[in-house]
Structure formats: C-alpha cells, structure tokens
Design a protein around this motif. Structure first.
Motif, PDB file in Angstrom:
ATOM      1  N   GLY A 120       0.800  -1.216   0.000  1.00 42.94           N
ATOM      2  CA  GLY A 120       0.000   0.000   0.000  1.00 42.94           C
ATOM      3  C   GLY A 120       0.834   1.266   0.000  1.00 42.94           C
ATOM      4  N   SER A 121       1.942   1.253   0.726  1.00 38.40           N
ATOM      5  CA  SER A 121       2.780   2.455   0.798  1.00 38.40           C
ATOM      6  C   SER A 121       3.364   2.819  -0.557  1.00 38.40           C
ATOM      7  N   ILE A 122       3.473   1.857  -1.448  1.00 38.15           N
ATOM      8  CA  ILE A 122       4.017   2.122  -2.777  1.00 38.15           C
ATOM      9  C   ILE A 122       2.910   2.358  -3.804  1.00 38.15           C
ATOM     10  N   MET A 123       1.825   1.572  -3.711  1.00 39.01           N
ATOM     11  CA  MET A 123       0.881   1.501  -4.818  1.00 39.01           C
ATOM     12  C   MET A 123      -0.343   2.392  -4.689  1.00 39.01           C
ATOM     13  N   ILE A 124      -0.749   2.803  -3.492  1.00 43.11           N
ATOM     14  CA  ILE A 124      -1.985   3.584  -3.360  1.00 43.11           C
ATOM     15  C   ILE A 124      -1.887   4.895  -4.140  1.00 43.11           C
ATOM     16  N   ASP A 125      -0.810   5.651  -3.921  1.00 43.84           N
ATOM     17  CA  ASP A 125      -0.630   6.911  -4.660  1.00 43.84           C
ATOM     18  C   ASP A 125      -0.486   6.658  -6.155  1.00 43.84           C
ATOM     19  N   GLU A 126       0.248   5.601  -6.499  1.00 48.43           N
ATOM     20  CA  GLU A 126       0.478   5.278  -7.915  1.00 48.43           C
ATOM     21  C   GLU A 126      -0.842   4.951  -8.613  1.00 48.43           C
ATOM     22  N   LEU A 127      -1.694   4.164  -7.956  1.00 50.09           N
ATOM     23  CA  LEU A 127      -2.987   3.808  -8.536  1.00 50.09           C
ATOM     24  C   LEU A 127      -3.863   5.050  -8.728  1.00 50.09           C
ATOM     25  N   GLY A 135     -10.131   5.351  -2.786  1.00 52.76           N
ATOM     26  CA  GLY A 135     -10.795   4.365  -1.937  1.00 52.76           C
ATOM     27  C   GLY A 135     -10.603   2.955  -2.461  1.00 52.76           C
ATOM     28  N   TYR A 136     -10.699   2.789  -3.790  1.00 56.17           N
ATOM     29  CA  TYR A 136     -10.454   1.472  -4.391  1.00 56.17           C
ATOM     30  C   TYR A 136      -9.017   1.029  -4.160  1.00 56.17           C
ATOM     31  N   ALA A 137      -8.074   1.958  -4.348  1.00 51.73           N
ATOM     32  CA  ALA A 137      -6.657   1.621  -4.168  1.00 51.73           C
ATOM     33  C   ALA A 137      -6.385   1.164  -2.742  1.00 51.73           C
ATOM     34  N   ALA A 138      -6.972   1.869  -1.768  1.00 49.06           N
ATOM     35  CA  ALA A 138      -6.776   1.489  -0.371  1.00 49.06           C
ATOM     36  C   ALA A 138      -7.439   0.145  -0.078  1.00 49.06           C
ATOM     37  N   ALA A 139      -8.629  -0.093  -0.661  1.00 52.01           N
ATOM     38  CA  ALA A 139      -9.318  -1.369  -0.462  1.00 52.01           C
ATOM     39  C   ALA A 139      -8.522  -2.523  -1.074  1.00 52.01           C
ATOM     40  N   PRO A 373     -14.311  -4.866   9.053  1.00 54.97           N
ATOM     41  CA  PRO A 373     -14.521  -3.996  10.213  1.00 54.97           C
ATOM     42  C   PRO A 373     -15.254  -4.780  11.314  1.00 54.97           C
ATOM     43  N   PRO A 374     -15.132  -4.443  12.615  1.00 54.49           N
ATOM     44  CA  PRO A 374     -14.434  -3.241  13.091  1.00 54.49           C
ATOM     45  C   PRO A 374     -12.991  -3.458  13.522  1.00 54.49           C
ATOM     46  N   VAL A 375     -12.495  -4.732  13.533  1.00 52.02           N
ATOM     47  CA  VAL A 375     -11.161  -4.976  14.078  1.00 52.02           C
ATOM     48  C   VAL A 375     -10.180  -5.420  13.005  1.00 52.02           C
ATOM     49  N   GLY A 376     -10.527  -5.254  11.730  1.00 56.37           N
ATOM     50  CA  GLY A 376      -9.627  -5.694  10.673  1.00 56.37           C
ATOM     51  C   GLY A 376      -8.357  -4.852  10.622  1.00 56.37           C
ATOM     52  N   TYR A 377      -7.241  -5.428  11.071  1.00 61.45           N
ATOM     53  CA  TYR A 377      -5.988  -4.674  11.165  1.00 61.45           C
ATOM     54  C   TYR A 377      -5.565  -4.110   9.816  1.00 61.45           C
ATOM     55  N   SER A 378      -5.756  -4.895   8.746  1.00 60.83           N
ATOM     56  CA  SER A 378      -5.310  -4.442   7.429  1.00 60.83           C
ATOM     57  C   SER A 378      -6.076  -3.203   6.974  1.00 60.83           C
ATOM     58  N   ILE A 379      -7.352  -3.103   7.339  1.00 64.17           N
ATOM     59  CA  ILE A 379      -8.129  -1.909   6.990  1.00 64.17           C
ATOM     60  C   ILE A 379      -7.553  -0.679   7.683  1.00 64.17           C
ATOM     61  N   PHE A 380      -7.170  -0.821   8.949  1.00 64.96           N
ATOM     62  CA  PHE A 380      -6.607   0.311   9.685  1.00 64.96           C
ATOM     63  C   PHE A 380      -5.258   0.725   9.093  1.00 64.96           C
ATOM     64  N   VAL A 381      -4.459  -0.275   8.679  1.00 68.21           N
ATOM     65  CA  VAL A 381      -3.161   0.027   8.059  1.00 68.21           C
ATOM     66  C   VAL A 381      -3.376   0.803   6.759  1.00 68.21           C
ATOM     67  N   ALA A 382      -4.288   0.308   5.903  1.00 70.53           N
ATOM     68  CA  ALA A 382      -4.556   0.980   4.628  1.00 70.53           C
ATOM     69  C   ALA A 382      -5.161   2.363   4.848  1.00 70.53           C
ATOM     70  N   THR A 392     -14.613   4.715   4.571  1.00 69.43           N
ATOM     71  CA  THR A 392     -14.421   4.904   3.133  1.00 69.43           C
ATOM     72  C   THR A 392     -13.754   3.683   2.508  1.00 69.43           C
ATOM     73  N   VAL A 393     -12.723   3.175   3.176  1.00 65.37           N
ATOM     74  CA  VAL A 393     -12.051   1.967   2.682  1.00 65.37           C
ATOM     75  C   VAL A 393     -13.016   0.793   2.689  1.00 65.37           C
ATOM     76  N   ALA A 394     -13.806   0.677   3.778  1.00 60.69           N
ATOM     77  CA  ALA A 394     -14.734  -0.445   3.910  1.00 60.69           C
ATOM     78  C   ALA A 394     -15.790  -0.442   2.801  1.00 60.69           C
ATOM     79  N   ARG A 395     -16.203   0.747   2.354  1.00 62.57           N
ATOM     80  CA  ARG A 395     -17.219   0.823   1.300  1.00 62.57           C
ATOM     81  C   ARG A 395     -16.715   0.247  -0.023  1.00 62.57           C
ATOM     82  N   HIS A 396     -15.408   0.295  -0.241  1.00 66.19           N
ATOM     83  CA  HIS A 396     -14.835  -0.206  -1.498  1.00 66.19           C
ATOM     84  C   HIS A 396     -14.353  -1.659  -1.395  1.00 66.19           C
ATOM     85  N   ILE A 397     -14.473  -2.267  -0.225  1.00 70.84           N
ATOM     86  CA  ILE A 397     -13.862  -3.586  -0.017  1.00 70.84           C
ATOM     87  C   ILE A 397     -14.759  -4.729  -0.475  1.00 70.84           C
ATOM     88  N   TRP A 398     -16.078  -4.458  -0.726  1.00 75.92           N
ATOM     89  CA  TRP A 398     -17.029  -5.561  -0.910  1.00 75.92           C
ATOM     90  C   TRP A 398     -16.715  -6.496  -2.083  1.00 75.92           C
TER      91      TRP A 398
END
Length: 426
Positions: A120-127, A135-139, A373-382, A392-398
């Motif tokens: 995520g640290s490399i690709m979110i901005d790139e996407l 939101g999609y990139a973070a998801a 959610p609510p305890v998904g560690y990867s969601i908090f990291v992203a 916002t991230v959770a809305r794109h994760i489905w």
C-alpha cells in the motif's frame, strides 16, 4: 456448561463490548476461572510461560523481522516494479500488478498487516495517479493483506500448527492453492473495475525493460525461493527458515541493494520486537485461558452442544465458518485461535475433517477477518497510509470480500483445495 463456563463466556462478551483489550480480557477471565475452580493459582503463570515457550513459536519473530527488513531494504519496491512490467499493459494492469506484488510479498512476510503496509505504501498513490479511485486503491491494498496469511510462510499457520500439534510444513502447503485462487479473483475484480471506469492501459514494457526489472529484482524474487525451498527440501525447519529469511534480507538490503543502512537496524529491531512482544503476550494469556476452559471441559461441552443442533456435516461446517467469520471481525485472530482451538479440534474430529484442512480453514477465515470492520488490522493500516477514513475503505472492499468468501467456501467444502499439495509433497 457450568457456572465457571457461563461466567467466562459472559465475561468475555461483556468485557470485549466495553472495549477492554483482548489480552487483558482473557488474562483476567483466566484468573477468575482459576479462583472459582479452587485450583492452585500458581498454575496460571505456569501456563502463561508454557504457552510462550514452544520452540516453533520462534519462527514468529524471524518472519516479522524479515518482513520489516525487506520492506525497508527495497525488496518490496522491486517486487512491485517487476510485477508492473509483466502486467501493466493489460486491462486493469496496475491493479493486477498490486495483486502480484502482494502475492510475492505474502510469500516473504507471513503477515496480513505487513503485506498491506509494504504494498500500500508504494501503490496507493500510484494507482490514484493512474485514474483509480483512492478508496479502491486502499481497499485493494487491504485485500491483498490476507494473502500474507494464506501463502507460506504464514505466522497464523505456525501458531495453529503449535496449538493443534500439526505439521507446520503441511499447513504451509495447504494455504498455497487458496491464496492463488484469491489472487486470481482479485485480478478478475481488477479487470472488471478497469473496464467499468475506463482506466487506460499502460504501454507494453519492452523486452529490455522487463530484463532490467528482472535483473534489479532477482534478489527479491529469490527470497521466497530461499525460505520455502529450504523448508521443503529438508535443509531447515520453518523456525530456522524464519531466521535464514531475516539474515538474507539483511545481507541483500545492506550489501546488494544498499537501500538499508546500519543506522536503520536498531529502529527495525525495536519495531519487530514490539510486534513480537504483543503477539507473544496474547499467546501467553490466551494459553492460560484455554487451559482453564479445557480443565472445565468447556470445549467438549460446546462441541456436544453444536452436534445437538445438527449432525449434518455440511450444515455444521456452515455454522463453524459463519462463527469464525463473525469472531474474526471482532477479535484478534491469534487470541481467537488459541481460545477456540479445543472446540474446533474436537469438532473436526467428530465430523471427520482432516486436521490440515481444518487448520487452513481456521486460518483463512481469520485472514478474512483482517479485512473486516471493526477490528480488521489491514483496513486500519490501509486507512493510515491512504489518509482515508476506515468507513471509506470499507465501502470499497465488498468485491474483494466476495472473492475471499468464495475461497472460504471452497476450503470448507472442497478438501482437494487444501489437501492436494500436502498429500502430494508433504
């Protein structure tokens, strides 16, 4: 269930609802259970020590350290670059590159949050720069995190192997096909998203560009080969493989890529020690909690209660998977595995579930919990990396959740998905 069992189960629900940290919750309830049972209280610290003294758990700090050093040492960045050269020209190519990079890094780190952070640290901005919604990139970065727990080496697989006294190498093999199915599903989502949103294709990389990226990334690509090849060739155990991976990452980061400096090492060691300490503390107190539950025969009683509901294995598997998914969404997965291990192992024996398939099913269900959610560690990291709210991230994760739930169903109801590789190569 008995008074003690009722107090522990109700206490668990109440304390978690009040927001008490899981480690303190189960440690307190273990102490209450010991007190109510009129057992010598010295048993509890002995169980805490026993729970954290299993030799196989030494693999955990090694894999955590290896993942952090590889991220800081430039290996993850080079994996992304190689993936881009191979997939960038396809429809949804950059998104597929993120999936491929997550798959490779998952074969190094063994951790869902670490995989999300590295990719995520490399690709979110790139996407986002290439037309994808942030939101999609973070998801997407969130979704590739569980690949780190499915594809070996996997820290939760190590923990389950210790709890169930099952071969860690076989459990590693059991996660490969589910992980690859999930990665393929994410690539399909990438294609559909790109077509729907009109994302432009990248230019096809020339042979020269591919070769340059491969040459630059060869040492990063060899990392999983060294770690997993050593395990399955019999050269070293999973615990030794973790230490070899950490040493390999230090050598490559310092002397080959030179993205890592000696000054960074203390901070990396401190960070990995904090993560390891947190995990080991949870394992220790959960081990004591599980011992109290076992001494009161709570797992056996819960198993019998489930069997009274139905003796149909298909329905029982559905109930167990729904329970694991729900618990994975609200509990730390390591704590949940330790607490539920007795119940799940007993239930698996009752319905004739292969222990390796059971282990893969448990770990993969809790891997899905890492993105829920609510305890998904990867969601908090992203969320932290992207600067977006968790909602916002959770809305794109489905769409990615649909893929992961399909994998869960295949693992539960198609034994070959998890057992073919262990039976062939285990």
């Amino acid at each position: 269930m008995g008074d003690i069992g009722a107090v522990m189960m109700i206490g668990l629900v109440v304390l978690l609802a009040l927001g008490v940290p899981i480690a303190f919750t189960i440690g307190l309830l273990a102490a209450v259970g010991i007190w109510m049972s009129d057992i010598n209280p010295m048993i509890l610290p002995q169980q805490f020590i026993a729970g954290s003294s299993v030799t196989s758990l030494l693999a955990i700090p090694g894999f955590i350290l290896a993942g952090e050093i590889m991220s800081a040492g430039g290996l993850s960045r080079r994996l992304v670059r190689v993936a881009e050269k191979f997939f960038g020209h396809l429809t949804g190519g950059l998104s597929m590159s993120t999936v491929a990079a997550g798959t490779f890094f998952g074969a190094i780190s063994g951790s869902a949050p670490a995989t999300t952070a590295a990719v995520g640290s490399i690709m979110i901005d790139e996407l986002e720069d290439r037309g994808y919604q942030r939101g999609y990139a973070a998801a997407l970065a969130t979704a590739v995190g569980p690949l780190g727990q499915m594809i070996p080496p996997s820290i939760p697989m190590v923990i389950w192997g210790v709890l169930a006294e099952e071969s860690i190498a076989k459990l590693f093999l059991a996660g490969i096909i589910p992980g690859l199915i999930a990665a393929t599903g994410f690539c399909l989502v990438s294609v559909i998203y790109a077509r729907y949103h009109g994302i432009a294709k990248e230019n096809r990389a020339t042979v020269k560009e591919v070769l340059i990226a491969m040459k630059d990334g060869i040492w990063a690509l060899l990392a999983p080969v060294v770690i997993l090849g050593g395990i399955y060739s019999g050269m070293f155990t999973p615990t030794e493989a973790a230490m070899v991976g950490a040493l390999y990452s230090v050598i490559i980061g310092l002397f080959v890529y030179r993205d890592l400096s000696w000054r960074q090492i203390p901070a990396i060691l401190m960070s990995s020690m904090k993560t390891t300490g947190m995990i080991m503390f949870i394992i220790a107190v959960a081990y004591g909690f599980a011992w109290v539950m076992a001494s009161e025969q709570i797992p056996a009683r819960l198993t019998q209660a489930l069997l009274l509901l139905t003796d149909n294995p298909i329905i029982l598997l559905l109930i167990v998977n729904v329970m694991l998914l729900l618990l994975g969404a609200v509990m730390d997965n390591i704590s949940a595995m330790v607490i539920l291990s007795g119940v799940l192992i007993g239930l698996g024996q009752q319905i004739g579930l292969d222990p390796v398939q059971l282990g893969a099913m448990v770990v993969i269900n809790f891997a899905v919990g890492m993105v829920t959610p609510p305890v998904g560690y990867s969601i908090f990291v992203a969320s932290s990396i992207s600067g977006l709210r968790v909602e916002t991230v959770a809305r794109h994760i489905w769409p990615f959740m649909l893929v992961l739930l399909t994998v869960v169903a295949l693992v539960a109801y198609v034994p070959a998905v998890t057992l073919w590789l262990p039976e062939k190569f285990g």
